[in-house]
Each structure stands twice: as structure tokens, then as C-alpha cells.
Enzyme design. Structure first.
Site, PDB file in Angstrom:
ATOM      1  N   SER A  12       0.204  -1.227   0.233  1.00 25.64           N
ATOM      2  CA  SER A  12       0.099  -0.288  -0.195  1.00 25.64           C
ATOM      3  C   SER A  12       1.116   0.872  -0.017  1.00 25.64           C
ATOM      4  O   SER A  12       1.654   1.270   0.955  1.00 25.64           O
ATOM      5  CB  SER A  12      -0.782   0.266   1.377  1.00 25.64           C
ATOM      6  OG  SER A  12      -1.621   1.524   1.314  1.00 25.64           O
ATOM      7  N   HIS A  37      -0.860  -1.360  -4.692  1.00 29.38           N
ATOM      8  CA  HIS A  37      -2.500  -1.116  -4.088  1.00 29.38           C
ATOM      9  C   HIS A  37      -2.329   0.387  -3.993  1.00 29.38           C
ATOM     10  O   HIS A  37      -1.637   1.479  -2.805  1.00 29.38           O
ATOM     11  CB  HIS A  37      -2.391  -2.038  -2.427  1.00 29.38           C
ATOM     12  CG  HIS A  37      -3.849  -1.751  -2.297  1.00 29.38           C
ATOM     13  ND1 HIS A  37      -4.870  -2.541  -2.443  1.00 29.38           N
ATOM     14  CD2 HIS A  37      -4.285  -0.845  -1.154  1.00 29.38           C
ATOM     15  CE1 HIS A  37      -5.663  -2.300  -2.064  1.00 29.38           C
ATOM     16  NE2 HIS A  37      -5.782  -1.435  -0.709  1.00 29.38           N
ATOM     17  N   ASP A  39      -4.931   3.558  -2.288  1.00 29.05           N
ATOM     18  CA  ASP A  39      -6.054   3.226  -1.208  1.00 29.05           C
ATOM     19  C   ASP A  39      -6.216   4.423  -1.391  1.00 29.05           C
ATOM     20  O   ASP A  39      -6.342   5.578  -0.537  1.00 29.05           O
ATOM     21  CB  ASP A  39      -5.561   4.095   0.787  1.00 29.05           C
ATOM     22  CG  ASP A  39      -5.364   1.696   0.695  1.00 29.05           C
ATOM     23  OD1 ASP A  39      -6.240   0.687   0.183  1.00 29.05           O
ATOM     24  OD2 ASP A  39      -4.008   1.504   1.692  1.00 29.05           O
ATOM     25  N   MET A  41      -9.168   7.405  -0.095  1.00 28.92           N
ATOM     26  CA  MET A  41      -9.759   8.079   1.003  1.00 28.92           C
ATOM     27  C   MET A  41     -10.202   9.774   1.003  1.00 28.92           C
ATOM     28  O   MET A  41      -9.903  10.440   0.546  1.00 28.92           O
ATOM     29  CB  MET A  41      -9.495   8.167   2.239  1.00 28.92           C
ATOM     30  CG  MET A  41      -8.695   6.773   2.779  1.00 28.92           C
ATOM     31  SD  MET A  41      -7.758   5.997   5.031  1.00 28.92           S
ATOM     32  CE  MET A  41      -6.779   4.893   4.041  1.00 28.92           C
ATOM     33  N   HIS A  70      -8.234   0.972  -4.239  1.00 29.62           N
ATOM     34  CA  HIS A  70      -8.922   0.507  -3.121  1.00 29.62           C
ATOM     35  C   HIS A  70     -10.286   1.992  -3.043  1.00 29.62           C
ATOM     36  O   HIS A  70      -9.183   2.312  -2.341  1.00 29.62           O
ATOM     37  CB  HIS A  70      -8.649   0.070  -2.319  1.00 29.62           C
ATOM     38  CG  HIS A  70      -9.412   0.078  -1.041  1.00 29.62           C
ATOM     39  ND1 HIS A  70      -8.742  -0.901  -0.276  1.00 29.62           N
ATOM     40  CD2 HIS A  70     -10.800   0.186  -0.286  1.00 29.62           C
ATOM     41  CE1 HIS A  70      -9.743  -0.338   1.349  1.00 29.62           C
ATOM     42  NE2 HIS A  70     -10.965  -0.508   0.947  1.00 29.62           N
ATOM     43  N   MET A  72     -12.143   3.703  -0.931  1.00 32.17           N
ATOM     44  CA  MET A  72     -13.163   4.284   0.578  1.00 32.17           C
ATOM     45  C   MET A  72     -13.697   5.416   0.303  1.00 32.17           C
ATOM     46  O   MET A  72     -13.062   6.397   1.323  1.00 32.17           O
ATOM     47  CB  MET A  72     -11.955   3.972   1.949  1.00 32.17           C
ATOM     48  CG  MET A  72     -11.412   3.054   1.743  1.00 32.17           C
ATOM     49  SD  MET A  72      -9.730   2.512   2.758  1.00 32.17           S
ATOM     50  CE  MET A  72      -8.745   3.298   2.183  1.00 32.17           C
ATOM     51  N   MET A 141     -11.330  -6.535   4.733  1.00 34.90           N
ATOM     52  CA  MET A 141     -10.826  -5.434   5.647  1.00 34.90           C
ATOM     53  C   MET A 141     -10.646  -6.237   7.165  1.00 34.90           C
ATOM     54  O   MET A 141     -11.296  -6.929   8.232  1.00 34.90           O
ATOM     55  CB  MET A 141     -11.514  -4.522   5.795  1.00 34.90           C
ATOM     56  CG  MET A 141     -11.466  -3.179   4.817  1.00 34.90           C
ATOM     57  SD  MET A 141     -10.092  -2.840   3.968  1.00 34.90           S
ATOM     58  CE  MET A 141      -9.168  -1.905   5.533  1.00 34.90           C
ATOM     59  N   ASP A 177      -7.090  -6.868   4.188  1.00 31.45           N
ATOM     60  CA  ASP A 177      -6.009  -5.470   4.517  1.00 31.45           C
ATOM     61  C   ASP A 177      -5.870  -5.246   5.368  1.00 31.45           C
ATOM     62  O   ASP A 177      -7.382  -5.274   5.990  1.00 31.45           O
ATOM     63  CB  ASP A 177      -6.443  -4.741   3.380  1.00 31.45           C
ATOM     64  CG  ASP A 177      -5.821  -3.259   3.216  1.00 31.45           C
ATOM     65  OD1 ASP A 177      -5.232  -2.618   4.237  1.00 31.45           O
ATOM     66  OD2 ASP A 177      -6.378  -2.454   2.670  1.00 31.45           O
TER      67      ASP A 177
END
Length: 233
Positions: A12, A37, A39, A41, A70, A72, A141, A177
């Protein structure tokens, strides 16, 4: 990308040096990362802010393996096209991020990218039972999403086992993750996981000037995971 269940390490980049993303991505790939990866957010669905589509587009030329984005964020549907156009190879969305996860997965696939569905620690495995036919991956998760460096939540192991049973022979990856280390990786791999996201456990102690540390950290996770798979066979 052809499907196989070999162990894949997906660092990540949330744990990378934010001032040097291009070099960091090149370093982890050179040292053996299978996926990268990312992330995303939004400060709303999770309590943190990270990368918009322009950042993902900037990462894309440096990623030679597979870029796993990913999301979120909530709502998620309005942003799927932008992240696909930015270069994501796979987009994953949370069951909890909107009212219609089936529609969300359809929208991801309509962009020509692979689709993943994500389960938070408090969401049961059964929540994805009716959308597995639209999934290339289920992400479980094992921390509450929002921050790196959290401790592994062990209930994710049994959830992984349930998802693996639900998947059967279908070509669907199981990604984990949160809190992945050489100690926790064997637990989820034995239960059926094949893609391991690791942030601080990969980047700790290293830098673009000492990338061999990244390699050592990834090898430790991979060896522990593969050892667990051999024992489970």
C-alpha cells in the site's frame, strides 16, 4: 492479467514517501511487489483524505505490474469513471458505501476494469453472496479502514474461510488488507487468501536509497504465507 491463486504481495503506497511516489513505486516493483495498492479515502466514509483521480493518473506511468485502487469513499458511483480513466486496473468498492452494491459493480465492469467488493470488519461474509458473479476479487478488511499501521482484527480469519467456501472454483481473488505481517499472513492464507496488502510492514526501515529493505520485508511476508499454504495443502 490471467487468473492464478499464487500469493501476491500488494504494498500500500499510503505508507510510502509522499514526496517521492514515482521512485517508491519503481522501488517496490523492482524488489518483488506483485501489485501496487492505492488507498483512496474521502474524509467522509473514512476519517482520512488521500488520493484523487489526478494523483492516480500520476502514479500510472510508474506502475508496470497491476494497479489496484481501493475506493474508501461514499458515494462511490459518481467517481468510478474518473478512477478508471486515471488508469486503475481494478477498482474495489465497499458494500457499505452505497445502497446498491450490485449496480456499483456493474458500473465498474462497464468501464472495462476488474471489479472488487470490500467487507469492513463489522460486515458479514453473507453480504456479498449475491454479487460474487460480478466480482474479480473480494477484499476483507482486517482493520477498520482509514489509517495504516493498525492491529490485525482476528475475526477476519474466519470470514476469509467463509468467503473461500462461497467462492468455490470461481476465479475470484481474496485480498486481505490490514495488519498484515509475517505473523498474520499465514493465518489468512491458510484460510484461503491469495492477495496480501501490506503498508508499514513493507516500507518500514527502507527508502528509495535502501530499497533492498523493501525486498527483505516482502520476502519475509511471502515466505511465511507460502509456508502456511504448503502446510494447508
Amino acid at each position: 492479467m490471467s487468473f492464478d491463486r499464487s500469493i501476491k504481495i500488494a504494498p500500500s503506497i499510503l505508507s510510502a514517501d509522499f514526496a517521492n511516489f514515482g521512485a517508491e513505486i519503481q522501488a517496490i516493483e523492482a524488489q518483488g511487489a506483485d501489485w501496487v495498492h492505492v488507498d483512496v479515502m474521502d474524509g467522509h466514509f473514512v476519517p482520512n483524505l488521500t488520493f484523487g483521480p489526478p494523483a492516480v493518473k500520476a502514479f500510472r506511468p510508474h506502475v508496470k505490474t497491476f494497479m489496484d485502487v481501493h475506493l474508501m469513499i461514499a458515494p462511490v458511483d459518481p467517481y468510478i469513471e474518473a478512477y478508471a480513466e486515471a488508469g486503475a486496473d481494478m477498482i474495489t468498492a465497499h458494500v457499505e458505501a452505497g445502497p446498491h452494491i450490485h449496480r456499483t459493480l456493474q458500473a465498474i465492469r462497464a468501464q472495462g476494469v476488474k471489479a472488487g467488493v470490500v467487507l469492513n470488519p463489522g460486515t458479514p461474509a453473507e453480504a456479498v453472496a449475491d454479487v460474487l458473479d460480478l466480482c474479480d476479487m473480494v477484499l476483507i478488511m482486517t482493520v477498520n479502514p482509514g489509517f495504516g499501521g493498525q492491529k490485525f482484527i482476528h475475526s477476519g480469519v474466519e470470514k476469509t474461510r467463509k468467503i473461500r467456501q462461497m467462492i468455490g472454483d470461481h476465479p475470484i481473488h481474496i485480498q486481505i488488507d490490514g495488519g498484515i505481517t509475517p505473523e498474520t499472513a499465514p493465518l489468512v492464507v491458510e484460510a484461503g487468501a491469495d492477495v496480501l496488502v501490506a503498508g508499514s510492514a513493507v516500507f518500514k526501515g527502507g527508502s528509495v536509497d535502501t530499497p533492498e529493505v523493501y525486498g527483505e520485508n516482502m520476502r519475509a511476508i511471502r515466505e511465511a504465507a507460502e509456508g502456511a499454504r504448503v502446510k494447508a495443502a
